[in-house]
Scaffold this active site. Structure first.
Site, PDB file in Angstrom:
ATOM      1  CB  VAL A 234      54.859  34.183 -37.982  1.00 23.19           C
ATOM      2  CG1 VAL A 234      54.713  33.328 -39.230  1.00 23.19           C
ATOM      3  CG2 VAL A 234      56.279  34.739 -37.866  1.00 23.19           C
ATOM      4  CB  ALA A 235      54.311  39.410 -35.590  1.00 24.12           C
ATOM      5  NE  ARG A 236      49.217  38.131 -30.955  1.00 28.30           N
ATOM      6  CZ  ARG A 236      49.896  37.006 -30.738  1.00 28.30           C
ATOM      7  NH1 ARG A 236      50.581  36.469 -31.741  1.00 28.30           N
ATOM      8  NH2 ARG A 236      49.907  36.439 -29.552  1.00 28.30           N
ATOM      9  CG  ASP A 260      50.137  31.195 -38.255  1.00 21.21           C
ATOM     10  OD1 ASP A 260      49.325  30.343 -38.672  1.00 21.21           O
ATOM     11  OD2 ASP A 260      50.532  31.228 -37.073  1.00 21.21           O
ATOM     12  CD  GLU A 265      44.281  35.658 -35.341  1.00 23.16           C
ATOM     13  OE1 GLU A 265      44.134  35.115 -34.219  1.00 23.16           O
ATOM     14  OE2 GLU A 265      45.387  35.827 -35.850  1.00 23.16           O
ATOM     15  CG  HIS A 283      47.102  32.677 -34.278  1.00 21.42           C
ATOM     16  ND1 HIS A 283      46.698  33.884 -33.758  1.00 21.42           N
ATOM     17  CD2 HIS A 283      48.307  32.405 -33.697  1.00 21.42           C
ATOM     18  CE1 HIS A 283      47.605  34.330 -32.908  1.00 21.42           C
ATOM     19  NE2 HIS A 283      48.594  33.442 -32.853  1.00 21.42           N
ATOM     20  N   GLY A 285      50.880  28.684 -35.988  1.00 21.69           N
ATOM     21  CA  GLY A 285      52.334  28.649 -35.990  1.00 21.69           C
ATOM     22  C   GLY A 285      52.929  27.989 -34.772  1.00 21.69           C
TER      23      GLY A 285
END
Length: 317
Positions: A234-236, A260, A265, A283, A285
């Site tokens: 859930v970071a990058r 996520d 993207e 993305h 979250g």
């Protein structure tokens, strides 16, 4: 005053900023205009906000921007050196006060639980009129590592503990530098990530993307997890080495991954990663009504500070 939204992602940002501008009624922002800023044809804007796009020196120059204010935490899409060279401050909105960290932590748990309980297979089983299958695995009793012990990592740890999980926090500095994390993890580790992950079943990635963390979840790190483990990011995207993740999934050592965030993207729906047990959310979250309202208030308030000549908060460059 024109606030430029750079990139076509995260469409709810405009609505939430519009509402915050009206609700806060900051005199310096009376009549402020939100404008879209395409890279191909930049328009004048006093403030730039990256929404799934990049902000570099030429764009800052073309827009005449005086401030870069992120709507959220991560500033990996901003050329910080270019901003510094031009004397343009860059600020973000940390996750704690806005509620963003809580929202991201919730989706991390959603992804991990969905993997453990084989949600995709269970959902398909409804269409097939299957009853009593598939068999899942309980989260209780597992050892889960949380890489990154900032606001999001703390919120993840709090929720994992509620499920009866043994939580291992992993950070880059000494435990004394993370008092909030130290209070909610069972053990704190630092140093080489592969050694830090020894004995852990699953990994939740919640650290910022920097040159030091790019690709840090490598072959060696994934191999250190117990067989049948899971990775939730859930970071990058680039914090996880994509090829290493694919190899661990294809080889069967890793049971699944929940993402996520991805390396590009949106992710290509035909990406070979999706041939394995990989759950992807686009993305989202931090995208909840509550967190977006909090981030919008912080964003607008900080722009107001800048216009009044006051020190801005949460400056990163």
């Amino acid at each position: 005053m024109r606030i430029g939204l750079v990139g076509g992602g995260f469409p709810e940002v405009r609505r939430c900023l519009t509402e915050a501008l009206a609700d806060l009624a900051i005199p310096e922002l009376d009549g402020a205009e939100l404008v879209d800023v395409p890279h191909a044809a930049p328009v004048a804007a006093d403030v730039l906000a990256p929404l799934g796009s990049t902000i570099d020196g030429p764009l800052i120059d073309a827009c005449g921007a005086r401030l870069v204010q992120q709507f959220g935490v991560g500033v990996s899409g901003v050329d910080l050196e270019a901003a510094r060279a031009r004397g343009v401050p860059v600020a973000n909105v940390p996750g704690g006060g806005s509620g963003n960290a809580t929202a991201v932590a919730e989706i991390a748990l959603l992804l991990l639980l969905a993997l453990l309980r084989r949600y995709e297979e269970a959902r398909a089983g409804v269409a097939e009129k299957a009853v009593g299958s598939p068999m899942g695995v309980m989260l209780r009793g597992r050892t889960v590592a949380v890489l990154g012990t900032g606001d999001i990592g703390v919120e993840v740890a709090v929720r994992l503990r509620a499920f009866g999980v043994r939580v291992v926090g992993i950070g880059r500095r000494a435990a004394a530098d993370y008092p909030a994390a130290a209070a909610v993890v069972d053990e704190y580790r630092r140093g080489d990530l592969a050694r830090a992950l020894a004995g852990c079943d699953d990994l939740v990635v919640a650290c910022p993307l920097t040159e030091a963390t790019r690709g840090i979840v490598s072959d060696a790190a994934l191999a250190a997890l117990n067989p049948g483990g899971h990775v939730v990011n859930v970071a990058r995207g680039p914090v996880v080495d994509r090829d290493a993740l694919l190899a661990a999934l294809a080889g069967g050592r890793l049971a699944g991954a929940g993402l996520d965030v991805t390396w590009v993207e949106p992710i290509d729906p035909h990406d070979e990663l999706l041939e394995h047990n990989v759950l992807v959310t686009p993305h989202v979250g931090g995208i909840t009504e509550q967190s977006y309202a909090g981030m919008a208030r912080e964003f607008v308030t900080n722009v107001g500070r800048f216009l009044r000549g006051e020190p801005i908060q949460h400056r990163v460059a």
